[in-house]
Design a protein around this motif. Sequence first.
Motif, PDB file in Angstrom:
ATOM      1  N   LYS A  41       0.811  -1.222   0.000  1.00 60.35           N
ATOM      2  CA  LYS A  41       0.000   0.000   0.000  1.00 60.35           C
ATOM      3  C   LYS A  41       0.840   1.266   0.000  1.00 60.35           C
ATOM      4  CE  LYS A  41      -4.279  -0.255   0.204  1.00 60.35           C
ATOM      5  NZ  LYS A  41      -5.104   0.087  -0.935  1.00 60.35           N
ATOM      6  N   THR A  44       3.694   2.243  -5.890  1.00 62.54           N
ATOM      7  CA  THR A  44       2.991   2.607  -7.115  1.00 62.54           C
ATOM      8  C   THR A  44       3.192   1.505  -8.137  1.00 62.54           C
ATOM      9  OG1 THR A  44       3.276   4.975  -6.721  1.00 62.54           O
ATOM     10  CG2 THR A  44       2.900   4.293  -9.005  1.00 62.54           C
ATOM     11  N   ALA A  60      -5.730  -1.655  -7.712  1.00 65.25           N
ATOM     12  CA  ALA A  60      -6.143  -0.527  -6.868  1.00 65.25           C
ATOM     13  C   ALA A  60      -6.356  -0.953  -5.418  1.00 65.25           C
ATOM     14  CB  ALA A  60      -7.415   0.102  -7.427  1.00 65.25           C
ATOM     15  N   ARG A  64      -0.909   1.763  -3.438  1.00 65.79           N
ATOM     16  CA  ARG A  64      -1.301   3.134  -3.110  1.00 65.79           C
ATOM     17  C   ARG A  64      -1.749   3.889  -4.358  1.00 65.79           C
ATOM     18  NH1 ARG A  64       1.302   7.832  -3.676  1.00 65.79           N
ATOM     19  NH2 ARG A  64       3.250   6.800  -4.166  1.00 65.79           N
ATOM     20  N   ARG A  65      -1.005   3.712  -5.423  1.00 65.38           N
ATOM     21  CA  ARG A  65      -1.258   4.463  -6.664  1.00 65.38           C
ATOM     22  C   ARG A  65      -1.167   3.510  -7.843  1.00 65.38           C
ATOM     23  NH1 ARG A  65       3.054   8.637  -9.138  1.00 65.38           N
ATOM     24  NH2 ARG A  65       1.832   9.457 -10.864  1.00 65.38           N
ATOM     25  N   ASN A  88      -7.546   6.034  -6.566  1.00 65.79           N
ATOM     26  CA  ASN A  88      -6.087   5.885  -6.661  1.00 65.79           C
ATOM     27  C   ASN A  88      -5.630   5.419  -8.042  1.00 65.79           C
ATOM     28  OD1 ASN A  88      -7.190   3.299  -6.213  1.00 65.79           O
ATOM     29  ND2 ASN A  88      -5.323   2.575  -5.219  1.00 65.79           N
TER      30      ASN A  88
END
Length: 137
Positions: A41, A44, A60, A64-65, A88
């Motif tokens: 989390k 990316t 997702a 996190r991204r 996100n």
Amino acid sequence: MSDQAHHWSRAAEGYEEAFIDPYLPEVRNPLRQAVAELADKQKTVADLGCGIGPLLPFLAERFRRVIAVDFAEEMLVRARERCHGLVNVEFLKRDLTDLTDLAGQVDVAVAVNSLVLPDTAALDAALRAIHATLRAG
């Protein structure tokens, strides 16, 4: 828009009818397990050549991204619809040889059936661009 992007945009509407979804429960695919082992989390992930986005909700939930990249606008339209409400996930319309601005921002990159390019020079450029986007470490 390149010829490939144009043709993939045209295929977006009926994509599920013409192609086998590698993420269906009955399809044996080790990708989800491999990605789950890399999930964090704090990280990316980029889905390079995301198409209509079947993997994006899964990503997702675990990162996190999520950066969803595709060169076909209509594929991105479908992916955006699939990700409605997922805050996100961001979408970029571009060729996989044009990832310079992602350098150092991506911890994990996924490219499923998306490195199908017309020549080896373009494939080499795409692989260099993908490698440059990954964070060291």
